[in-house]
Design a protein around this motif. Structure first.
Motif, PDB file in Angstrom:
ATOM      1  N   TYR A   1       0.807  -1.217   0.000  1.00  0.00           N
ATOM      2  CA  TYR A   1       0.000   0.000   0.000  1.00  0.00           C
ATOM      3  C   TYR A   1       0.846   1.275   0.000  1.00  0.00           C
ATOM      4  CZ  TYR A   1      -3.609   3.355   1.349  1.00  0.00           C
ATOM      5  OH  TYR A   1      -4.464   4.424   1.380  1.00  0.00           O
ATOM      6  N   SER A   2       1.904   1.292   0.805  1.00  0.00           N
ATOM      7  CA  SER A   2       2.670   2.530   0.974  1.00  0.00           C
ATOM      8  C   SER A   2       4.053   2.489   0.355  1.00  0.00           C
ATOM      9  CB  SER A   2       2.801   2.853   2.474  1.00  0.00           C
ATOM     10  OG  SER A   2       1.545   2.976   3.089  1.00  0.00           O
ATOM     11  N   LEU A   3       4.679   1.315   0.292  1.00  0.00           N
ATOM     12  CA  LEU A   3       6.070   1.224  -0.176  1.00  0.00           C
ATOM     13  C   LEU A   3       6.213   0.171  -1.274  1.00  0.00           C
ATOM     14  CD1 LEU A   3       7.713   1.221   3.376  1.00  0.00           C
ATOM     15  CD2 LEU A   3       7.507   3.184   1.837  1.00  0.00           C
ATOM     16  N   PRO A   4       5.538   0.338  -2.400  1.00  0.00           N
ATOM     17  CA  PRO A   4       5.600  -0.682  -3.463  1.00  0.00           C
ATOM     18  C   PRO A   4       6.994  -0.879  -4.036  1.00  0.00           C
ATOM     19  CG  PRO A   4       4.553   1.326  -4.270  1.00  0.00           C
ATOM     20  CD  PRO A   4       4.695   1.489  -2.786  1.00  0.00           C
ATOM     21  N   GLY A   5       7.859   0.100  -3.863  1.00  0.00           N
ATOM     22  CA  GLY A   5       9.225  -0.049  -4.363  1.00  0.00           C
ATOM     23  C   GLY A   5      10.016  -1.116  -3.642  1.00  0.00           C
ATOM     24  N   LEU A   6       9.559  -1.548  -2.455  1.00  0.00           N
ATOM     25  CA  LEU A   6      10.268  -2.564  -1.681  1.00  0.00           C
ATOM     26  C   LEU A   6       9.854  -3.994  -2.046  1.00  0.00           C
ATOM     27  CD1 LEU A   6      10.300  -1.016   1.910  1.00  0.00           C
ATOM     28  CD2 LEU A   6      12.148  -1.056   0.224  1.00  0.00           C
ATOM     29  N   LYS A   7       8.954  -4.145  -3.002  1.00  0.00           N
ATOM     30  CA  LYS A   7       8.495  -5.487  -3.361  1.00  0.00           C
ATOM     31  C   LYS A   7       9.652  -6.364  -3.838  1.00  0.00           C
ATOM     32  CE  LYS A   7       3.792  -4.210  -4.702  1.00  0.00           C
ATOM     33  NZ  LYS A   7       2.798  -4.181  -5.808  1.00  0.00           N
ATOM     34  N   LYS A   8      10.516  -5.810  -4.663  1.00  0.00           N
ATOM     35  CA  LYS A   8      11.643  -6.586  -5.179  1.00  0.00           C
ATOM     36  C   LYS A   8      12.610  -6.963  -4.059  1.00  0.00           C
ATOM     37  CE  LYS A   8      11.530  -4.670  -9.861  1.00  0.00           C
ATOM     38  NZ  LYS A   8      12.279  -3.942 -10.917  1.00  0.00           N
ATOM     39  N   VAL A   9      12.773  -6.059  -3.122  1.00  0.00           N
ATOM     40  CA  VAL A   9      13.655  -6.349  -1.990  1.00  0.00           C
ATOM     41  C   VAL A   9      13.096  -7.507  -1.169  1.00  0.00           C
ATOM     42  CG1 VAL A   9      14.688  -5.418   0.119  1.00  0.00           C
ATOM     43  CG2 VAL A   9      14.454  -3.967  -1.920  1.00  0.00           C
ATOM     44  N   PHE A  10      11.791  -7.470  -0.908  1.00  0.00           N
ATOM     45  CA  PHE A  10      11.172  -8.549  -0.137  1.00  0.00           C
ATOM     46  C   PHE A  10      11.165  -9.859  -0.908  1.00  0.00           C
ATOM     47  CE2 PHE A  10       9.863  -5.334   2.793  1.00  0.00           C
ATOM     48  CZ  PHE A  10       9.601  -6.002   3.983  1.00  0.00           C
ATOM     49  N   ASN A  11      10.988  -9.801  -2.219  1.00  0.00           N
ATOM     50  CA  ASN A  11      11.041 -11.022  -3.021  1.00  0.00           C
ATOM     51  C   ASN A  11      12.404 -11.697  -2.925  1.00  0.00           C
ATOM     52  OD1 ASN A  11       8.401 -10.852  -3.948  1.00  0.00           O
ATOM     53  ND2 ASN A  11       8.964  -9.609  -5.722  1.00  0.00           N
ATOM     54  N   PHE A  12      13.439 -10.895  -2.717  1.00  0.00           N
ATOM     55  CA  PHE A  12      14.780 -11.456  -2.529  1.00  0.00           C
ATOM     56  C   PHE A  12      14.984 -11.949  -1.100  1.00  0.00           C
ATOM     57  CE2 PHE A  12      19.144 -10.652  -1.060  1.00  0.00           C
ATOM     58  CZ  PHE A  12      19.822 -11.581  -1.842  1.00  0.00           C
ATOM     59  N   ILE A  13      14.489 -11.196  -0.125  1.00  0.00           N
ATOM     60  CA  ILE A  13      14.714 -11.547   1.275  1.00  0.00           C
ATOM     61  C   ILE A  13      14.014 -12.851   1.636  1.00  0.00           C
ATOM     62  CG2 ILE A  13      14.254 -10.835   3.657  1.00  0.00           C
ATOM     63  CD1 ILE A  13      14.701  -7.960   2.795  1.00  0.00           C
ATOM     64  N   VAL A  14      12.804 -13.062   1.138  1.00  0.00           N
ATOM     65  CA  VAL A  14      12.019 -14.222   1.569  1.00  0.00           C
ATOM     66  C   VAL A  14      12.591 -15.545   1.076  1.00  0.00           C
ATOM     67  CG1 VAL A  14       9.886 -12.903   1.761  1.00  0.00           C
ATOM     68  CG2 VAL A  14      10.455 -14.005  -0.406  1.00  0.00           C
ATOM     69  N   VAL A  15      13.458 -15.506   0.076  1.00  0.00           N
ATOM     70  CA  VAL A  15      14.047 -16.768  -0.399  1.00  0.00           C
ATOM     71  C   VAL A  15      15.355 -17.089   0.317  1.00  0.00           C
ATOM     72  CG1 VAL A  15      12.982 -16.540  -2.666  1.00  0.00           C
ATOM     73  CG2 VAL A  15      15.293 -15.659  -2.309  1.00  0.00           C
ATOM     74  N   LEU A  16      15.815 -16.214   1.198  1.00  0.00           N
ATOM     75  CA  LEU A  16      17.067 -16.453   1.901  1.00  0.00           C
ATOM     76  C   LEU A  16      17.064 -17.716   2.759  1.00  0.00           C
ATOM     77  CD1 LEU A  16      18.176 -12.836   2.936  1.00  0.00           C
ATOM     78  CD2 LEU A  16      19.042 -14.268   1.073  1.00  0.00           C
ATOM     79  N   PRO A  17      15.919 -18.094   3.391  1.00  0.00           N
ATOM     80  CA  PRO A  17      15.945 -19.354   4.155  1.00  0.00           C
ATOM     81  C   PRO A  17      16.313 -20.570   3.328  1.00  0.00           C
ATOM     82  CG  PRO A  17      14.044 -18.051   4.801  1.00  0.00           C
ATOM     83  CD  PRO A  17      14.674 -17.351   3.640  1.00  0.00           C
ATOM     84  N   PHE A  18      16.115 -20.520   2.008  1.00  0.00           N
ATOM     85  CA  PHE A  18      16.486 -21.637   1.153  1.00  0.00           C
ATOM     86  C   PHE A  18      17.969 -21.623   0.798  1.00  0.00           C
ATOM     87  CE2 PHE A  18      11.940 -21.092  -0.255  1.00  0.00           C
ATOM     88  CZ  PHE A  18      11.480 -22.205   0.433  1.00  0.00           C
ATOM     89  N   ALA A  19      18.638 -20.506   1.059  1.00  0.00           N
ATOM     90  CA  ALA A  19      20.029 -20.366   0.617  1.00  0.00           C
ATOM     91  C   ALA A  19      20.999 -21.127   1.507  1.00  0.00           C
ATOM     92  CB  ALA A  19      20.423 -18.884   0.567  1.00  0.00           C
ATOM     93  N   VAL A  20      20.628 -21.337   2.770  1.00  0.00           N
ATOM     94  CA  VAL A  20      21.521 -21.998   3.723  1.00  0.00           C
ATOM     95  C   VAL A  20      20.946 -23.369   4.066  1.00  0.00           C
ATOM     96  CG1 VAL A  20      22.674 -21.819   5.952  1.00  0.00           C
ATOM     97  CG2 VAL A  20      22.136 -19.744   4.662  1.00  0.00           C
TER      98      VAL A  20
END
Length: 267
Positions: free
Chosen positions: A97-116
């Motif tokens: 709603y307020s910070l749509p520019g952060l969508k790409k950042v969150f799309n990257f952050i949420v996959v981090l649990p799979f990285a380790v």
């Protein structure tokens, strides 16, 4: 031409139906074999078991150790999942709603649990929480917080798809025009539109968590015996007993699926 077209369509229909049926039978065969083995008195060199019995299920359901391990698994899975949903729903709302520019950042952050890998993560968590200001190593708390991070990708993706399917700005702006504040618009207008994504996130995440073994075994082990640790520790008792436990696990997941489907239709 119409007759040839109908014949071709029927052929494709039966071909696809046959392939689908064979695929379902192939997937169901191991479960059916496990169910039959859990009901057998003895199954050796013969094609079919010597007899059928509910003895193994009676032993399983009368074992206090099993009942406690099942209750512990449900508790830590539900607690970790509830914490994840409670944190992510407001965060996703703010981002969309307020910070749509952060969508790409969150799309990257949420996959981090799979990285380790889980083994590497477990060693790091043990070193981090063995002492210091938060010594929760070996307790159920570390398992709850670990499960919280483990299901973030599944919860975020399910809820993000629901938020994307809702015309969020128009919905909230319309609610504000009618006198609602932003929190009221979120609770009364946005949340009811997330039920399908929320049910999907709950079911998928809970199914994954209740079958998780690596983190539970390394972080808490027998000090907080969950269902998968109980299954591992009792694997030498009897193959029939272990099969009964596996079928119980599948039946529980199936029951959750039916319940989630009925709740979704009822609402």
């Amino acid at each position: 031409m119409p007759r040839n077209s109908n014949s071709s369509s029927n052929s494709r229909y039966w071909y696809h139906r046959t392939i689908t049926t064979l695929g379902v039978l192939l997937l169901a065969l191991p479960i059916a074999a496990t169910l039959l083995y859990s009901l057998s008195t003895r199954w050796g060199a013969t094609v079919l078991p010597d007899g059928l019995t509910l003895h193994w299920y009676a032993d399983l359901l009368s074992d206090p150790r099993f009942l406690w391990s099942f209750a512990r698994s449900v508790f830590v899975c539900a607690a970790g999942l509830a914490l994840c949903i409670a944190v992510l729903i407001p965060v996703i709302f703010i981002v969309f709603y307020s910070l749509p520019g952060l969508k790409k950042v969150f799309n990257f952050i949420v996959v981090l649990p799979f990285a380790v890998p889980p083994v590497v993560s477990s060693v790091g968590l043990l070193q981090l929480y063995s002492d210091g200001f938060l010594p929760i190593s070996g307790t159920f708390w570390i398992l709850i917080f670990t499960y919280f991070t483990l299901v973030i990708p599944f919860v975020y993706r399910s809820l993000a798809n629901s938020f994307a399917a809702v015309n969020l700005h128009d919905l909230v702006d319309a609610a504000k025009l009618l006198g609602a504040s932003t929190p009221q618009a979120f609770v009364l207008c946005v949340l009811p539109n997330l039920k399908k994504g929320l049910l999907s996130a709950i079911f998928i995440s809970f199914s994954i968590l209740i079958g998780e073994f690596v983190f539970a075994n390394i972080l808490v082990g027998t000090r907080f015996e969950t269902l998968q640790i109980y299954l591992y520790n009792t694997r030498q008792i009897s193959g029939h007993f272990t099969s009964a436990l596996v079928i119980f696990y599948f039946a529980f997941i199936f029951l959750l699926t039916v319940l989630a489907s009925r709740i979704g239709k009822a609402k």
